[in-house]
Design a protein around this motif. Structure first.
Motif, PDB file in Angstrom:
ATOM      1  N   GLN A   6       0.835  -1.202   0.000  1.00 47.71           N
ATOM      2  CA  GLN A   6       0.000   0.000   0.000  1.00 47.71           C
ATOM      3  C   GLN A   6       0.866   1.248   0.000  1.00 47.71           C
ATOM      4  O   GLN A   6       0.555   2.244  -0.672  1.00 47.71           O
ATOM      5  CB  GLN A   6      -0.919  -0.003   1.226  1.00 47.71           C
ATOM      6  N   GLN A   9       2.166   1.748  -3.441  1.00 48.58           N
ATOM      7  CA  GLN A   9       1.090   2.273  -4.271  1.00 48.58           C
ATOM      8  C   GLN A   9       0.846   3.755  -4.004  1.00 48.58           C
ATOM      9  O   GLN A   9       0.586   4.533  -4.920  1.00 48.58           O
ATOM     10  CB  GLN A   9      -0.190   1.474  -4.017  1.00 48.58           C
ATOM     11  N   ASP A  10       0.947   4.165  -2.735  1.00 50.49           N
ATOM     12  CA  ASP A  10       0.672   5.553  -2.365  1.00 50.49           C
ATOM     13  C   ASP A  10       1.812   6.496  -2.726  1.00 50.49           C
ATOM     14  O   ASP A  10       1.567   7.630  -3.151  1.00 50.49           O
ATOM     15  CB  ASP A  10       0.412   5.654  -0.859  1.00 50.49           C
ATOM     16  N   GLY A  19      -0.186   9.938  -6.685  1.00 52.42           N
ATOM     17  CA  GLY A  19      -0.294   9.283  -5.397  1.00 52.42           C
ATOM     18  C   GLY A  19      -0.611  10.263  -4.288  1.00 52.42           C
ATOM     19  O   GLY A  19      -1.200  11.338  -4.504  1.00 52.42           O
TER      20      GLY A  19
END
Length: 269
Positions: A6, A9-10, A19
Motif C-alpha cells: 500500500q 502504491q501511495d 499518489g
C-alpha cells in the motif's frame, strides 16, 4: 507485506505528482524510506539521461570547435568549456535560477525556466557538454596521425572522413573517460533541489526525500545509506550499458587490446 504494498502504491510515483499529496508525518517505516527515496530517483534519472544525451552532441561540436584552426570558432568553444568547467555546479544552478527568475519578470514565456524540470536541465546540459567536450577534444588530439594519413590516402575528406574515421576513433579513445563523466553527472543531479530550484509541492529527488527523513527522525544513518544503495545500483547500470557500447566501438581490435572500463575518482567537479 500488504501495508508495504500500500505504501508503494501511495508513494511510488509521488515525486512526479502521482499518489498521496502529503508526506508521512509519523512512523517513518523502512518501506516508506525505500519507496519515497526510490520515487525521487525518477528525477535523478530524468536529469541525467536527458542532459547526457543532448549534451553529447554539443560536446562533439565543442571538441571540434576547440580543435579548429579558425580563431572565431576556437575561442568561443574554449571559453565555454573554461567557464562551465571552471565554476562549481552549485553556483551555476544558483545564478541560472535567478537569471531565469529575472527573465520571467520581463516576459511570462520564461516561466517554465524557473522550474527544475527545464531550468536545472539546461544547466546540467551545459555543464556536462563542457566536461565531455574537453574529454572529446583530448581524444581528438590523441588520434594517431597514421589513421588520418590512411584516410587521406583512401580519398576520404571533409564530412566523410570525420564520420567514418575521425569521429569513431575519437569516441573509442574517449569512451572510458566519458563513462566516468556520465557517472558523476548522475551524482551531480542531487544538487538540483539544494541549489536555487525549489521542489514544487515537495516533489523532489532522492536526496530531497533522504534529507526529509533525516530531519524528521534525527537519524541520517537510515535514509542516506538507502540513497547510496540506489546510486550504486544506478552506477552499475551505467557501467553495464556503457560497457556494451565500449565493446561495440572496439569490436575490430584483438581481444587483448580491448580496454575494460574502470571508474576513476573525480576529485573536483
Amino acid at each position: 507485506m500488504s501495508s508495504c504494498l500500500q505504501t508503494i502504491q501511495d508513494y511510488g510515483l509521488r515525486a512526479i505528482g502521482l499518489g498521496e499529496r502529503l508526506l508521512p508525518r509519523e512512523g517513518y517505516t523502512l518501506c516508506e524510506h525505500f519507496t519515497l527515496i526510490g520515487s525521487g530517483m525518477i528525477w535523478n534519472i530524468y536529469f541525467g539521461v536527458l542532459a547526457l544525451t543532448t549534451g553529447f552532441f554539443l560536446a562533439t561540436a565543442l571538441a571540434v570547435g576547440k580543435a579548429s584552426p579558425n580563431r572565431l570558432v576556437r575561442k568561443p568553444a574554449e571559453w565555454f568549456i573554461f567557464i562551465f568547467r571552471g565554476s562549481p555546479l552549485f553556483i551555476q544552478f544558483f545564478f541560472a535560477y535567478f537569471l531565469f527568475l529575472s527573465l520571467k519578470s520581463v516576459h511570462p514565456v520564461f516561466d517554465p525556466f524557473t522550474a527544475a524540470w527545464l531550468g536545472a536541465l539546461i544547466v546540467l546540459f551545459f555543464n556536462t557538454a563542457a566536461y565531455s567536450g574537453e574529454i572529446f577534444y583530448g581524444a581528438l588530439r590523441s588520434i594517431p596521425k597514421g589513421d588520418i594519413e590512411a584516410a587521406d590516402a583512401y580519398g576520404f575528406s571533409g564530412w566523410s572522413k570525420f564520420r567514418k574515421i575521425t569521429w569513431p576513433t575519437m569516441l573509442r579513445l574517449a569512451w572510458p573517460a566519458y563513462t566516468n563523466e556520465a557517472i558523476f553527472l548522475f551524482h551531480a543531479t542531487t544538487l538540483v533541489f539544494f541549489s536555487g530550484f525549489p521542489a514544487w509541492q515537495q516533489r523532489g529527488d532522492a536526496l530531497y526525500y533522504a534529507n526529509y527523513f533525516a530531519d524528521k527522525t534525527f537519524n541520517p544513518f537510515v535514509p542516506y545509506p538507502i540513497l547510496a544503495f540506489y546510486f550504486i545500483l544506478l552506477t552499475l547500470g551505467i557501467i553495464a550499458m556503457f560497457g556494451l557500447v565500449n565493446r561495440r566501438l572496439n569490436r575490430h581490435l584483438p581481444a587483448e587490446r580491448r580496454g575494460k572500463l574502470r571508474m576513476r575518482m573525480n576529485l573536483i567537479r
